[in-house]
Design an enzyme around this catalytic site. Structure first.
Site: not given
Ligand code: COS
Length: 378
Positions: A125, A129-131, A357
């Site tokens: 985070t 860059a959070g969500s 998370e």
């Molecule tokens: N496992 C493996 N690969 C993954 C994945 C997963 N769970 N999720 C995404 N990817 C991969 C995708 O397949 C994609 O790769 P390819 O282009 O080769 O297909 C790449 O990563 C980008 O994925 P995507 O386009 O889905 O990314 P987004 O930017 O749309 O983000 C979310 C997806 C919203 C799900 C992500 O940003 C997220 O989880 N955000 C929340 C973050 C979080 O939980 N923060 C908490 C703080 S940490 S304690």
């Protein structure tokens, strides 16, 4: 859900430990004073709980994800902050090294983490860059035998007490999510420091602070996985981490119900139909949440895809925790909001489980995208 005798015996062991050892450490005081529970972490180490799901050859206890869930659930039932500290240490600070690290990285970093000699932390985070996790601004420029990291991370669990940090930084700005890499950073690396500590609503004894990288030199061999693999490493790590936040939420929800039942007993509220209705609702939701959390752990242990299941488990269990904590206060009335009872702490602690998370809204995106992929819609 049917648990094996082995898992039931393990639950009994962890519950006895949590119920007998932790309350002596003045939980309420530590929470009020915002003090990290060092003595409680020492007890976790002594009890052999800092590396539950890792193989013994890496200093772990060699148990499965279900046992790890039971551990986080039972610890969080007594002390949410300690449950979060443990979950962050295992799922976020240690697991990415176990899953993606080289043998050398595992020996050097995972083994001391699993044995509890050091604590682990995870830096994803950032202020912008959070969500939207791929909007990372922290950069890693290649140098002579090392990378130079600049930027910052915020809301990082255990920042002030961890020695090993797994963090993301951009190695190629032109490639979006595929230009992000993951690094293992040691606390004493030059240019690395800990910034402001957060003063939080709940889980106040768990430490949360900022990481600062000011031309921080990270040796090349501390790249985790390949360059450009960082975003995926972190997404896979979060898929697993969400199971443990589900388990933590379950522990808090169960604690709220147990506290409420004791109040119903001592205040003779058993015949009140509105009380029965609330207790029934809490019980049904907690049971459903427990099935979901254990099911996602079981899928992970079975080597099956579990990202959708862990998001469902985390979403449902965290909303069950906030709902149960709120219902407990409604039943207890003004006693529920008084510091004389722990119900108000459960209420404050529960909210983080809907946010950390990945928020509930993020879990819904993950669930829907996974489902669309399964059905060929994406
Ligand atoms: N496992 C493996 N690969 C993954 C994945 C997963 N769970 N999720 C995404 N990817 C991969 C995708 O397949 C994609 O790769 P390819 O282009 O080769 O297909 C790449 O990563 C980008 O994925 P995507 O386009 O889905 O990314 P987004 O930017 O749309 O983000 C979310 C997806 C919203 C799900 C992500 O940003 C997220 O989880 N955000 C929340 C973050 C979080 O939980 N923060 C908490 C703080 S940490 S304690």
């Amino acid at each position: 859900m049917f648990l094996s005798e082995r898992h039931e015996a393990f639950r009994k062991e962890v519950r006895e430990f949590a119920e007998h050892e932790l309350p002596n450490l003045r939980i309420q005081e530590k929470e009020e004073e915002n003090v990290f529970p060092k003595a409680a972490v020492e007890l976790l180490i002594r009890q052999g709980l800092t590396g539950v799901p890792f193989p013994e050859k890496y200093g772990g206890a060699g148990k499965d994800t279900l046992s790890y869930c039971i551990t986080v659930e039972e610890i969080s039932r007594v002390w949410g902050s300690l449950g979060l500290t443990l979950a962050a240490h295992i799922s976020l600070g240690s697991y990415p090294i176990y899953h993606f690290g080289t043998e050398e990285q595992k020996q050097k970093y995972l083994a001391p983490l699993a044995r509890g000699e050091v604590l682990g932390s995870f830096g994803l985070t950032e202020p912008g860059a959070g969500s939207d996790a791929s909007a990372t601004k922290t950069v890693a420029e290649p140098g002579d035998g090392h990378y130079v990291l600049s930027g910052s991370k915020n809301f990082i669990t255990t920042a002030n007490y961890a020695d090993t940090f797994v963090v993301t930084a951009v190695t190629d700005r032109t490639k979006g999510a595929k230009g992000i890499s993951a690094f293992i950073v040691e606390r004493n690396f030059p240019g690395f420091s800990i910034g402001k500590k957060e003063d939080k609503l709940g889980l106040r004894a768990s430490d949360t602070a900022t990481l600062v990288f000011d031309n921080c030199q990270v040796p090349e061999e501390n790249l985790l996985g390949q360059e450009g693999q960082g975003f995926k490493i972190f997404m896979v790590t979060l898929d697993g981490g969400r199971i443990s936040i589900g388990a933590m939420a379950l522990g808090i929800a169960q604690a709220s119900l147990d506290e409420c039942l004791e109040y119903v007993r001592t205040h003779k509220l058993q015949d009140e139909q509105w009380v029965q209705e609330k207790i029934a609702d809490m019980t049904a939701r907690i049971q459903a949440a427990r099935h979901l959390v254990y099911h996602s752990a079981w899928k992970k242990d079975a080597g099956e895809p579990f990202g959708k299941e862990s998001a469902i488990a985390k979403y449902f269990a965290s909303e069950t925790a906030t709902g149960s904590a709120s219902s407990a206060i409604s039943i207890m009335g003004l006693d529920g909001i008084s510091k004389r009872y722990p119900a108000e702490r459960f209420f404050r602690d529960a909210k983080l489980t809907e946010i950390g998370e990945g928020t509930s809204q993020i879990q819904k995106i993950v669930i829907a995208r996974n489902l669309f992929k399964e059905r060929g819609l994406l």
